[in-house]
Write a protein that holds these residues in place. Structure first.
Motif, mmCIF file in Angstrom:
data_model
loop_
_atom_site.group_PDB
_atom_site.id
_atom_site.type_symbol
_atom_site.label_atom_id
_atom_site.label_comp_id
_atom_site.label_asym_id
_atom_site.label_seq_id
_atom_site.Cartn_x
_atom_site.Cartn_y
_atom_site.Cartn_z
ATOM 1 N N PRO A 18 4.726 12.348 0.182
ATOM 2 C CA PRO A 18 5.378 11.843 1.495
ATOM 3 C C PRO A 18 4.354 11.652 2.412
ATOM 4 C CG PRO A 18 6.619 13.754 0.738
ATOM 5 C CD PRO A 18 5.512 13.481 -0.353
ATOM 6 N N ALA A 19 2.991 12.254 2.562
ATOM 7 C CA ALA A 19 2.024 11.962 3.279
ATOM 8 C C ALA A 19 1.345 10.756 3.279
ATOM 9 C CB ALA A 19 1.016 13.049 3.429
ATOM 10 N N ALA A 20 1.163 10.521 1.824
ATOM 11 C CA ALA A 20 0.659 9.168 1.549
ATOM 12 C C ALA A 20 1.550 7.900 1.957
ATOM 13 C CB ALA A 20 0.284 9.183 -0.005
ATOM 14 N N ARG A 21 2.952 8.275 1.541
ATOM 15 C CA ARG A 21 3.926 7.284 1.932
ATOM 16 C C ARG A 21 3.754 6.824 3.258
ATOM 17 N NH1 ARG A 21 8.732 9.246 -0.778
ATOM 18 N NH2 ARG A 21 7.582 9.051 -2.570
ATOM 19 N N THR A 68 3.096 3.171 7.833
ATOM 20 C CA THR A 68 2.308 2.683 9.321
ATOM 21 C C THR A 68 1.507 1.479 8.984
ATOM 22 O OG1 THR A 68 2.081 5.203 9.694
ATOM 23 C CG2 THR A 68 0.729 3.668 10.675
ATOM 24 N N ALA A 69 0.891 1.236 7.782
ATOM 25 C CA ALA A 69 0.081 0.458 7.993
ATOM 26 C C ALA A 69 1.053 -1.034 7.773
ATOM 27 C CB ALA A 69 -0.913 0.456 6.475
ATOM 28 N N THR A 89 2.230 -1.981 11.198
ATOM 29 C CA THR A 89 1.240 -2.474 12.014
ATOM 30 C C THR A 89 0.991 -4.160 11.608
ATOM 31 O OG1 THR A 89 0.212 -0.585 12.388
ATOM 32 C CG2 THR A 89 -1.073 -2.514 12.673
ATOM 33 N N LEU A 90 1.064 -4.387 10.355
ATOM 34 C CA LEU A 90 1.012 -5.698 10.011
ATOM 35 C C LEU A 90 2.053 -6.559 10.574
ATOM 36 C CD1 LEU A 90 -0.145 -4.995 6.224
ATOM 37 C CD2 LEU A 90 -1.574 -5.844 7.997
ATOM 38 N N ALA A 91 3.291 -6.025 10.468
ATOM 39 C CA ALA A 91 4.491 -6.916 11.027
ATOM 40 C C ALA A 91 4.004 -7.109 12.597
ATOM 41 C CB ALA A 91 5.460 -6.183 10.496
#
Length: 343
Positions: free
Chosen positions: A170-173, A178-179, A182-184
């Motif tokens: 879950p933490a890595a997901r 978030t990344a 941010t891109l969108a």
């Protein structure tokens, strides 16, 4: 105001002999948005993405990516896109920095340009501290972030993410989510396929549900939930009363209640906006059904997905034909997997 589409597909088909992976898929993704492409295994999602990314040629239909036809001008499409597949493409024998510099050189950057872009992406994805360790020593989440960074080397207008968080904790997901968001926000259009319905709910501006190679529903996550109504679930005091509860809920809603003998629950979709929880409880009490808990709530995206993609027979059993079609679709996607890795 005229909408500009980053991905526009009309009547897209893909056949392998007499077997059809895509059967006239239509898709329109506005620029600067995240579109979630959902469907059961074998629905044709990965095949569609590979066509959009020019990795597989379509049998028919028309598709434009960043304004370029994927069949007539694949080189222009490739210059405009980034792709992150289901499997990490990083080389475990190279450091993180070396991996990104390699991808930069493959993308045509040289010298300081390649070095600067690699360093910029390492910083952006929180990987600078591990940049000079070989990637084989990295965690799965770090490798997926490095993979995503590699897909952004060329600053693509459109980014295809095929199940980017499969197998992550879950933490890595959350870091990947978030990344992507941010891109969108920065203007990149993202087309995301995923098996995690929460992922689509969190990230997607719009969702296209695909089944059997066709689009079966489209809309915002909230719109799709509203489309199938609310969801009623009651918990029964004993297993012997489950059938009685199902009869009552069937009569009230006209739906097909789902029984869970382990949890002692009966759930059903409620399309009647006038049906209230007190009315449900009174009907169960009148029928002598012992209820220990009850709820009436908006459906989850998981429930929407199941409602839109499950084909059932009159007696409520899964349609074996639908299962067969999904299995065949999985075979198509697997064939494309082998072709892509071989390439």
């Amino acid at each position: 105001m005229t909408t500009t589409y980053a991905v526009l597909s009309e009547g897209l088909t893909k056949s392998y002999g007499e077997l059809h992976a895509l059967r006239g898929l239509d898709l329109a993704v506005p620029e600067g948005t995240v579109c979630g492409l959902l469907g059961p295994n074998g629905a044709g999602k990965t095949t569609a993405v590979r066509i959009f990314a020019t990795l597989t040629e379509p049998t028919g239909g028309r598709t434009l990516v960043a304004g370029h036809d994927v069949t007539r001008d694949p080189a222009a499409v490739r210059r405009a896109i980034g792709v992150t597949g289901q499997y990490a493409s990083v080389d475990g024998d190279l450091t993180g920095r070396e991996n990104l510099r390699l991808f930069a050189r493959l993308a045509g950057l040289r010298g300081a340009g390649a070095r600067d872009r690699a360093d910029e992406l390492l910083d952006r994805f929180g990987l600078a501290g591990a940049a000079d360790r070989v990637a084989s020593t990295w965690s799965g989440g770090m490798k997926r972030r490095l993979d995503l960074a590699a897909g952004l080397i060329t600053r693509p207008r459109v980014l295809f993410l095929d199940e980017p968080t499969t197998g992550l904790d879950p933490a890595a997901r959350e870091q990947i989510w978030t990344a992507v968001r941010t891109l969108a926000d920065e203007g990149t259009t993202v087309l995301l396929t995923t098996q995690y319905l929460e992922e689509a709910d969190r990230l997607a501006d719009d969702i296209l549900v695909v089944d059997g190679g066709r689009a079966v529903a489209a809309g915002t996550p909230a719109g799709l939930k509203a489309r199938i109504g609310a969801y009623a679930e009651v918990t029964i005091a004993g297993a012997e009363a489950l059938a009685g509860a199902a009869v009552v809920l069937d009569q009230l809603t006209g739906g097909r209640p789902a029984l869970d003998e382990e949890r002692l629950t009966v759930g059903v979709t409620v399309l009647d906006s006038g049906l209230t929880l007190p009315r449900i409880i009174r009907a169960l009490d009148t029928a002598g059904v012992p209820v220990t808990d009850a709820s009436l709530r908006p459906p989850t995206l998981d429930e929407v997905f199941l409602r839109l993609t499950q084909v059932r027979t009159a007696d409520g059993r899964a349609d074996d034909g639908a299962a067969g079609r999904s299995a065949a679709g999985s075979a198509y996607d697997s064939a494309d997997d082998h072709k892509e890795h071989a390439a």
